[in-house]
Motif scaffolding. Structure first.
Motif, short mmCIF file in Angstrom:
data_model
loop_
_atom_site.label_atom_id
_atom_site.label_comp_id
_atom_site.label_asym_id
_atom_site.label_seq_id
_atom_site.Cartn_x
_atom_site.Cartn_y
_atom_site.Cartn_z
N ALA A 28 4.84 6.72 1.02
CA ALA A 28 6.14 7.09 0.43
C ALA A 28 5.89 8.20 -0.23
CB ALA A 28 6.41 5.78 -0.55
N GLU A 29 4.75 8.51 -0.96
CA GLU A 29 4.31 9.64 -1.80
C GLU A 29 4.39 11.02 -0.94
OE1 GLU A 29 2.33 6.18 -3.74
OE2 GLU A 29 2.44 6.89 -1.80
N ASP A 75 0.76 -1.33 0.03
CA ASP A 75 0.06 -0.12 -0.07
C ASP A 75 0.83 1.38 0.04
OD1 ASP A 75 1.12 0.11 2.81
OD2 ASP A 75 -1.02 0.23 3.65
N HIS A 76 2.03 1.25 -0.34
CA HIS A 76 2.96 2.12 -0.30
C HIS A 76 3.46 2.75 0.97
CE1 HIS A 76 2.08 3.03 -4.93
NE2 HIS A 76 2.21 1.97 -4.61
N THR A 77 3.22 2.24 2.24
CA THR A 77 3.70 2.91 3.30
C THR A 77 5.14 2.03 3.59
OG1 THR A 77 2.31 0.81 4.74
CG2 THR A 77 1.41 2.99 4.50
N ILE A 78 5.85 2.99 4.29
CA ILE A 78 7.22 2.69 4.49
C ILE A 78 7.33 1.60 5.67
CG2 ILE A 78 9.55 3.78 5.08
CD1 ILE A 78 8.47 6.44 3.88
N GLN A 79 7.88 0.53 5.30
CA GLN A 79 8.08 -0.55 6.44
C GLN A 79 9.50 -0.39 7.03
OE1 GLN A 79 6.19 -2.94 7.31
NE2 GLN A 79 7.65 -3.71 8.98
N ARG A 80 10.77 0.16 6.35
CA ARG A 80 11.95 0.37 6.90
C ARG A 80 12.33 1.34 5.95
NH1 ARG A 80 16.69 -2.40 6.05
NH2 ARG A 80 15.74 -3.69 4.49
N ILE A 99 15.16 10.33 11.47
CA ILE A 99 14.33 10.68 10.17
C ILE A 99 13.90 9.31 9.69
CG2 ILE A 99 14.62 11.15 7.72
CD1 ILE A 99 16.69 13.09 8.49
N SER A 100 14.65 8.16 9.82
CA SER A 100 14.29 6.83 9.21
C SER A 100 13.00 6.45 10.18
CB SER A 100 15.33 5.97 9.25
OG SER A 100 16.06 6.40 8.25
N GLN A 101 13.02 6.46 11.48
CA GLN A 101 11.98 6.03 12.40
C GLN A 101 10.67 7.11 12.40
OE1 GLN A 101 13.87 6.42 16.19
NE2 GLN A 101 14.81 4.30 15.90
N LEU A 102 11.02 8.07 11.91
CA LEU A 102 9.70 9.10 11.79
C LEU A 102 8.89 8.77 10.53
CD1 LEU A 102 11.32 12.77 12.76
CD2 LEU A 102 9.43 11.25 13.98
N LEU A 103 9.59 8.16 9.54
CA LEU A 103 9.10 7.87 8.30
C LEU A 103 8.31 6.69 8.12
CD1 LEU A 103 11.74 8.95 5.75
CD2 LEU A 103 9.70 10.14 6.37
N VAL A 104 8.49 5.79 9.09
CA VAL A 104 7.91 4.15 9.36
C VAL A 104 6.64 4.57 9.51
CG1 VAL A 104 7.84 2.39 10.63
CG2 VAL A 104 9.86 3.13 10.16
N GLY A 105 5.51 4.17 8.48
CA GLY A 105 4.16 4.19 8.60
C GLY A 105 3.55 5.11 7.74
N MET A 106 4.57 6.04 7.20
CA MET A 106 4.05 7.06 6.30
C MET A 106 4.12 6.54 4.74
SD MET A 106 5.94 10.79 5.64
CE MET A 106 5.88 11.39 7.25
#
Length: 85
Positions: free
Chosen positions: A50-51, A22-27, A41-48
């Protein structure tokens, strides 16, 4: 889906992203660069989506450089999305 990209123009050398269907960031993992900042930054992006991450980070510069680690992450995310199509 896991995708790895060699970074260009930054202290970091490589970005690996893992996206869900579904394009969510896993890692996200970045080698080199400012370790603590990139881990944060990487931890903040998890679950967001990608777009959304790309929209927030694309074009970010670092000092006089025309790119940055967040910009390189956005490029890796975009290339991963392109491969998912």
């Amino acid at each position: 889906m896991e995708y790895t990209r060699k970074n260009q123009g930054t202290c970091s050398i490589q970005t690996t992203v893992e996206l869900n269907n579904d394009h969510t960031i896993q890692r996200i993992e970045v080698l080199g660069g400012c370790n603590g900042n990139l881990k944060g930054i990487s931890q903040l992006l998890v679950g967001m989506k990608a777009e959304d991450a790309i929209a927030r980070m694309a074009g970010t510069t670092c000092g006089r450089r025309p790119t940055s680690c967040p910009d390189q992450i956005s490029k890796a995310l975009q290339e991963a999305l392109d491969q998912m199509q």
